[in-house]
Design a protein around this motif. Structure first.
Motif, PDB file in Angstrom:
ATOM      1  N   ALA A 114    -104.910  48.061  82.067  1.00 46.70           N
ATOM      2  CA  ALA A 114    -104.131  47.771  80.904  1.00 46.70           C
ATOM      3  C   ALA A 114    -104.043  46.324  80.295  1.00 46.70           C
ATOM      4  CB  ALA A 114    -102.492  47.857  81.443  1.00 46.70           C
ATOM      5  N   CYS A 115    -104.018  46.346  79.015  1.00 49.88           N
ATOM      6  CA  CYS A 115    -103.666  45.179  78.468  1.00 49.88           C
ATOM      7  C   CYS A 115    -102.154  44.832  77.987  1.00 49.88           C
ATOM      8  CB  CYS A 115    -104.491  45.058  76.843  1.00 49.88           C
ATOM      9  SG  CYS A 115    -106.296  44.552  77.263  1.00 49.88           S
ATOM     10  N   ILE A 116    -101.661  43.765  78.101  1.00 47.59           N
ATOM     11  CA  ILE A 116    -100.132  43.630  78.073  1.00 47.59           C
ATOM     12  C   ILE A 116    -100.118  42.621  76.714  1.00 47.59           C
ATOM     13  CG2 ILE A 116     -97.808  42.782  78.612  1.00 47.59           C
ATOM     14  CD1 ILE A 116     -99.145  43.519  81.735  1.00 47.59           C
ATOM     15  N   ASP A 117     -99.635  43.029  75.478  1.00 45.12           N
ATOM     16  CA  ASP A 117     -99.440  42.434  74.285  1.00 45.12           C
ATOM     17  C   ASP A 117     -98.091  41.935  74.158  1.00 45.12           C
ATOM     18  OD1 ASP A 117    -102.192  42.821  73.802  1.00 45.12           O
ATOM     19  OD2 ASP A 117    -101.814  44.509  72.358  1.00 45.12           O
ATOM     20  N   THR A 118     -97.899  40.478  74.209  1.00 44.42           N
ATOM     21  CA  THR A 118     -96.560  40.114  74.031  1.00 44.42           C
ATOM     22  C   THR A 118     -96.044  39.870  72.870  1.00 44.42           C
ATOM     23  OG1 THR A 118     -96.816  37.742  74.258  1.00 44.42           O
ATOM     24  CG2 THR A 118     -97.007  38.985  76.295  1.00 44.42           C
ATOM     25  N   CYS A 119     -94.711  39.526  72.664  1.00 42.61           N
ATOM     26  CA  CYS A 119     -94.231  39.226  71.360  1.00 42.61           C
ATOM     27  C   CYS A 119     -94.113  37.621  71.213  1.00 42.61           C
ATOM     28  CB  CYS A 119     -92.643  39.936  71.268  1.00 42.61           C
ATOM     29  SG  CYS A 119     -92.493  41.423  71.079  1.00 42.61           S
ATOM     30  N   SER A 120     -95.198  36.891  71.818  1.00 44.68           N
ATOM     31  CA  SER A 120     -94.900  35.516  72.065  1.00 44.68           C
ATOM     32  C   SER A 120     -96.370  34.966  71.824  1.00 44.68           C
ATOM     33  CB  SER A 120     -94.354  34.991  73.220  1.00 44.68           C
ATOM     34  OG  SER A 120     -92.895  35.331  73.278  1.00 44.68           O
ATOM     35  N   LEU A 121     -96.412  33.896  71.257  1.00 46.99           N
ATOM     36  CA  LEU A 121     -98.015  33.261  71.349  1.00 46.99           C
ATOM     37  C   LEU A 121     -97.907  32.450  72.786  1.00 46.99           C
ATOM     38  CD1 LEU A 121     -98.487  32.118  67.757  1.00 46.99           C
ATOM     39  CD2 LEU A 121     -99.359  34.139  68.710  1.00 46.99           C
ATOM     40  N   LEU A 122     -98.934  32.563  73.457  1.00 46.43           N
ATOM     41  CA  LEU A 122     -99.159  31.912  74.975  1.00 46.43           C
ATOM     42  C   LEU A 122     -99.909  30.716  74.850  1.00 46.43           C
ATOM     43  CD1 LEU A 122     -99.650  35.401  76.661  1.00 46.43           C
ATOM     44  CD2 LEU A 122     -97.465  33.991  76.446  1.00 46.43           C
ATOM     45  N   GLU A 123     -99.872  29.800  75.768  1.00 39.51           N
ATOM     46  CA  GLU A 123    -100.398  28.600  75.726  1.00 39.51           C
ATOM     47  C   GLU A 123    -101.735  28.788  76.462  1.00 39.51           C
ATOM     48  OE1 GLU A 123     -99.688  25.691  74.558  1.00 39.51           O
ATOM     49  OE2 GLU A 123     -97.621  26.579  73.887  1.00 39.51           O
ATOM     50  N   LYS A 124    -102.648  27.794  76.455  1.00 40.05           N
ATOM     51  CA  LYS A 124    -104.180  28.197  77.154  1.00 40.05           C
ATOM     52  C   LYS A 124    -104.192  28.196  78.381  1.00 40.05           C
ATOM     53  CE  LYS A 124    -106.673  25.637  73.403  1.00 40.05           C
ATOM     54  NZ  LYS A 124    -107.497  27.068  73.020  1.00 40.05           N
ATOM     55  N   ASP A 125    -102.997  27.610  79.157  1.00 39.08           N
ATOM     56  CA  ASP A 125    -103.142  27.977  80.807  1.00 39.08           C
ATOM     57  C   ASP A 125    -101.746  28.949  81.159  1.00 39.08           C
ATOM     58  OD1 ASP A 125    -100.841  26.039  80.107  1.00 39.08           O
ATOM     59  OD2 ASP A 125    -101.028  25.044  81.865  1.00 39.08           O
ATOM     60  N   GLU A 126    -101.642  29.594  80.152  1.00 35.99           N
ATOM     61  CA  GLU A 126    -100.531  30.488  80.476  1.00 35.99           C
ATOM     62  C   GLU A 126    -100.587  31.865  80.833  1.00 35.99           C
ATOM     63  OE1 GLU A 126     -95.951  30.516  78.812  1.00 35.99           O
ATOM     64  OE2 GLU A 126     -97.470  30.490  77.199  1.00 35.99           O
ATOM     65  N   GLY A 127    -100.069  32.614  81.542  1.00 36.09           N
ATOM     66  CA  GLY A 127    -100.793  33.918  82.011  1.00 36.09           C
ATOM     67  C   GLY A 127     -99.455  34.774  82.791  1.00 36.09           C
ATOM     68  N   CYS A 128     -99.872  35.927  83.426  1.00 39.98           N
ATOM     69  CA  CYS A 128     -99.024  36.399  84.172  1.00 39.98           C
ATOM     70  C   CYS A 128     -99.383  36.482  85.607  1.00 39.98           C
ATOM     71  CB  CYS A 128     -98.663  37.973  83.706  1.00 39.98           C
ATOM     72  SG  CYS A 128    -100.101  39.036  83.627  1.00 39.98           S
ATOM     73  N   LEU A 129     -98.443  36.725  86.502  1.00 40.63           N
ATOM     74  CA  LEU A 129     -99.014  36.848  87.994  1.00 40.63           C
ATOM     75  C   LEU A 129     -98.811  38.389  88.321  1.00 40.63           C
ATOM     76  CD1 LEU A 129     -96.380  34.284  89.348  1.00 40.63           C
ATOM     77  CD2 LEU A 129     -98.824  34.308  89.464  1.00 40.63           C
TER      78      LEU A 129
END
Length: 399
Positions: free
Chosen positions: A238-253
């Protein structure tokens, strides 16, 4: 002044004269959201239950038009005396923390002088362009401004919040219910400083306290040492597209086991064949756990548009973002196994492609296809197992 007992001025207190308690420096320290409850119109057991609930849940303030009731409150609760009079008795002003006066009619420049022991508050009803302009002027000059908005749109509140920026005063917005409280809290990211609710019952007070309670804004990340990397063939990811712009060192666990998850990088880094997509995680296989708010996990396959998910930076900073889309497709998969510092084995299965990345210490970006045993990644290794997404202390062997 009218007399020694009737205290009033004809002009809103200028910012330079606002007490130190609401100076810019102090304001920055006190910018956490707070809640007040309005007990006007209640009596007897109903009123007592609301007051006790407010004290128990550490609600910041209670608004009442009975000064005797406010006198009896403990010092942990801010005593807000609401009045429609343009003047207050000096004895009243010494018995409360805030004197809150209504602005009505053409008398829009009048504000009660609460004396040396209390602060002045102004209640402004915003119903049109003129009253909106008045609210913007008031929040820049008054220590406390209580706001009522007659229309459901939040645009006037956005304008008032912008006007209040760096003013030194604080805004409190009247909300209709708990759902409205959650929305008002988030307006323009900062939201109204405070929320005022007329609760239906004591349960509403507890729920309001939950709304304004700060969510965990950090998570303790740990280093994971890669032990094995395998190409395992086809599967659904799965790809998870969010409603926010993420930072370069930001992700999910994300991870195969609830007791160990990897910090998966968003698509914020340049690629030779496609533009960056700073709103997206190429998350992982559909069986994977993903960390979401309230210390819960969900399967990737369960996620849907509109649901909340946690965005985590390599420094451990956490914020809640909303899912805009979950896209599941069949792709080649790669399995990455690692160990925690205390020897636990953890795993993640992701799309087997160079543009899928996991974050390491210091925000280093690691393409999954380049990983090898001995590489160090960042992750989260809680001690509890999970049952229906909730942490639970029981025997559980995941492998």
């Amino acid at each position: 002044m009218n007399s020694s007992t009737d205290i009033v001025t004809d002009d809103i207190t200028p910012l330079a004269a606002v007490p130190d308690a609401v100076s810019n420096t102090a304001t920055q320290e006190q910018r956490a959201h707070f809640a007040w409850i309005d007990i006007r119109g209640t009596a007897g057991d109903e009123r007592d239950a609301l007051v006790q609930a407010a004290i128990h849940h550490r609600i910041d303030g209670i608004v009442a038009d009975d000064v005797d009731l406010l006198r009896d409150l403990p010092p942990t609760v801010r005593r807000v005396f609401a009045t429609t009079s343009p003047a207050v008795d000096a004895d009243v002003a010494t018995s409360v923390d805030i004197v809150l006066a209504d602005h009505s009619g053409d008398d829009t420049n009048r504000i009660v002088d609460a004396g040396p022991s209390a602060e002045a508050g102004v209640h402004v009803v915003v119903s049109d362009a003129d009253t909106l302009r008045h609210a913007c002027e008031t929040v820049r000059r008054a220590p406390w401004t209580l706001l009522t908005f007659t229309d459901p749109t939040k645009i006037p509140l956005e304008i008032v919040i912008a006007a209040a920026e760096n003013s030194g005063g604080r805004t409190v917005t009247i909300v209709n219910d708990i759902e409205d409280a959650g929305i008002v809290k988030l307006v323009l990211e900062h939201g109204s400083d405070g929320l005022l609710l007329r609760p239906r019952n004591a349960d509403d007070v507890g729920t309001l306290a939950e709304v304004i309670r700060p969510s965990a804004d950090r998570i303790e990340l740990t280093e994971l040492t890669v032990t094995k990397v395998e190409h395992i063939g086809m599967g659904e990811r799965a790809c998870i597209d969010t409603c926010s712009l993420l930072e370069k060192d930001e992700g999910c666990l994300i991870g195969s086991f609830s007791t160990g998850m990897f910090l998966s990088c968003s698509e914020t880094h340049p690629l030779p064949y496609m533009p960056t997509r700073p709103f997206r995680w190429n998350a992982g296989a559909v069986h994977s756990y993903v960390l979401v708010p309230d210390n819960r996990t969900r399967y990737v396959s369960e996620l849907q548009a509109g649901q909340p998910i946690l965005a985590i930076r390599s420094t451990g900073e956490v914020r809640e973002v909303r899912i805009g889309r979950v896209k599941i497709e069949r792709r080649p998969l790669i399995s990455v196994t690692a160990t925690t510092a205390d020897g636990r084995v953890v795993n993640v299965i992701a799309q087997d492609d160079w543009h899928v990345r996991l974050l390491g210490p210091g925000g280093s970006v690691n393409n999954v296809t380049d990983l090898k045993p001995g590489d160090t990644l960042l992750g989260y290794a809680p001690p509890e197992s999970r049952h229906v997404g909730l942490p639970i202390t029981e025997f559980c062997d995941e492998r």
